[in-house]
Scaffold this active site. Structure first.
Site, PDB file in Angstrom:
ATOM      1  N   HIS A 100       0.860  -1.184   0.000  1.00  0.00           N
ATOM      2  CA  HIS A 100       0.000   0.000   0.000  1.00  0.00           C
ATOM      3  C   HIS A 100       0.895   1.232   0.000  1.00  0.00           C
ATOM      4  O   HIS A 100       1.926   1.245   0.663  1.00  0.00           O
ATOM      5  CB  HIS A 100      -0.890   0.048   1.247  1.00  0.00           C
ATOM      6  N   GLU A 118      -0.726  -0.407   8.331  1.00  0.00           N
ATOM      7  CA  GLU A 118      -1.542  -1.389   9.033  1.00  0.00           C
ATOM      8  C   GLU A 118      -0.724  -2.155  10.058  1.00  0.00           C
ATOM      9  O   GLU A 118       0.520  -2.115  10.030  1.00  0.00           O
ATOM     10  CB  GLU A 118      -2.213  -2.355   8.044  1.00  0.00           C
ATOM     11  N   HIS A 176       4.093  -7.107   1.706  1.00  0.00           N
ATOM     12  CA  HIS A 176       3.607  -8.042   2.728  1.00  0.00           C
ATOM     13  C   HIS A 176       2.596  -9.020   2.177  1.00  0.00           C
ATOM     14  O   HIS A 176       1.957  -8.758   1.161  1.00  0.00           O
ATOM     15  CB  HIS A 176       2.969  -7.254   3.881  1.00  0.00           C
ATOM     16  N   ARG A 196      -1.235  -5.293  -6.053  1.00  0.00           N
ATOM     17  CA  ARG A 196      -0.846  -6.696  -6.000  1.00  0.00           C
ATOM     18  C   ARG A 196       0.431  -6.871  -6.804  1.00  0.00           C
ATOM     19  O   ARG A 196       0.482  -6.559  -8.003  1.00  0.00           O
ATOM     20  CB  ARG A 196      -1.978  -7.557  -6.568  1.00  0.00           C
TER      21      ARG A 196
HETATM   22 ZN   LIG Z   1      -2.261  -5.001   3.434  1.00  0.00          ZN
END
Ligand SMILES: [Zn+2]
Length: 322
Positions: A100, A118, A176, A196
């Site tokens: 991200h 996150e 990740h 992605r």
């Molecule tokens: Zn994520």
């Protein structure tokens, strides 16, 4: 008018999900083997948590935040929406490798969305479960791009075999993936920008590879090197250990040894029970909260007292705004 808020979970069903929200979190799930995410607290466009209990039942989180920002958010009043998204994930299969962007890149690449930082808290890890967080030491942007281009991404990713109770902090810009066998609680900035990078060379439900977002994704990678589980630190509140402190949120693990007082400090507190059971004292008439139950304590309420119920040690996660 305000009271502690329990919301109705919003389920997201994807191929990689399972049924452990039922077996681990006591959820009453309809049939199906693909319950992937349970969104507990969200205020993002059409995705809205709805209050399930009490005088405010039926109201959405977004409605409450916009009508009574002061009561809901206290010193963070004025934000256009609740800035965080809290969810549980059940990964029966490996998730794709993704990244991200940070706030600046998110705003430029996909306005009006922002970045997404996150953190995960591992609730359950089947034996041998893995997750991927960051890149191996020495892997730079060129080496990552080459590995992605040749379908050998796994060679450059930093891999961890996590235990339940581990917390992994994924700042925006970190590559990740959550691996098969893990059930995690995730707190994140409420943004949906995901690139992605790699899908383990597999195909989607239609037999074709799912699209990758290599160009934007590579541009979004700003965090190099491996990421390890966080080292929790003690706080002045006995029973509370700080897992993450970042610009966007504070993330704590709480193991109350007796009645625990929370709130009354001009900010809202998001609590999720991970083990045991707790009761919220007062006139609210709320049922005791067991594993998987999430409650939001609005900033405008006085301090609340949570009391462990039963023999099992209670454990909670607590999120406050950064
Ligand atoms: Zn994520």
């Amino acid at each position: 008018m305000l009271h502690p808020l329990l919301f109705t979970p919003i389920y997201r069903r994807y191929l990689w999900g399972g049924r452990r929200f039922a077996s681990l979190l006591g959820r009453d799930l309809p049939p199906g083997e693909d319950f992937a995410e349970s969104w507990e607290v969200v205020d993002r466009q059409a995705d809205q948590s709805v209050v399930a209990h009490g005088e405010l039942a039926g109201r959405t989180l977004g409605d409450l935040v916009r009508r009574d920002g002061r009561g809901m958010l206290g010193r963070h009043a004025g934000l256009p929406s609740f800035p965080l998204l809290f969810k549980f994930l059940d990964a029966a299969r490996d998730l794709s490798v993704q990244v991200h962007p940070d706030d600046a890149r998110g705003a430029r690449l996909t306005p009006p969305d922002k970045g997404k930082t996150e953190a995960w808290y591992v609730i359950d890890a089947a034996p041998g479960s893995r997750l991927w967080a960051g890149l191996k030491e020495g892997v730079d942007a060129a080496a990552l791009a080459a590995a992605l281009g040749q379908g050998r991404c796994e060679e450059v990713l930093h891999v961890i075999q996590p235990q339940s109770g581990d917390c992994i902090f994924i700042p925006a810009g970190t590559v990740h993936a959550i691996g098969a066998g893990l059930v995690v609680a995730e707190i994140q900035q409420s943004s949906d920008v995901t690139y992605r990078l790699h899908d383990w060379n597999r195909t989607g439900p239609d037999g074709k590879p799912r699209p990758l977002h290599l160009e934007k994704g590579l541009e979004a990678v700003t965090h190099f090197g491996p990421v390890s589980p966080v080292r929790a630190t003690a706080t002045s509140d006995e029973g509370v250990r700080r897992l993450v402190a970042c610009d966007h949120f504070f993330f704590d693990e709480v193991v109350p040894t007796g009645p625990w007082h929370v709130g009354g400090d001009d900010t809202c507190h998001l609590l999720a029970v991970i083990a045991g059971e707790v009761a919220i004292d007062g006139q609210w008439g709320l049922p005791p909260l067991g594993p998987g139950r999430t409650v939001l304590i609005p900033a405008g309420l006085a301090a609340q007292t949570l009391r462990p119920v039963g023999d099992r040690k209670a454990k909670l996660l607590r999120v406050t705004l950064g």
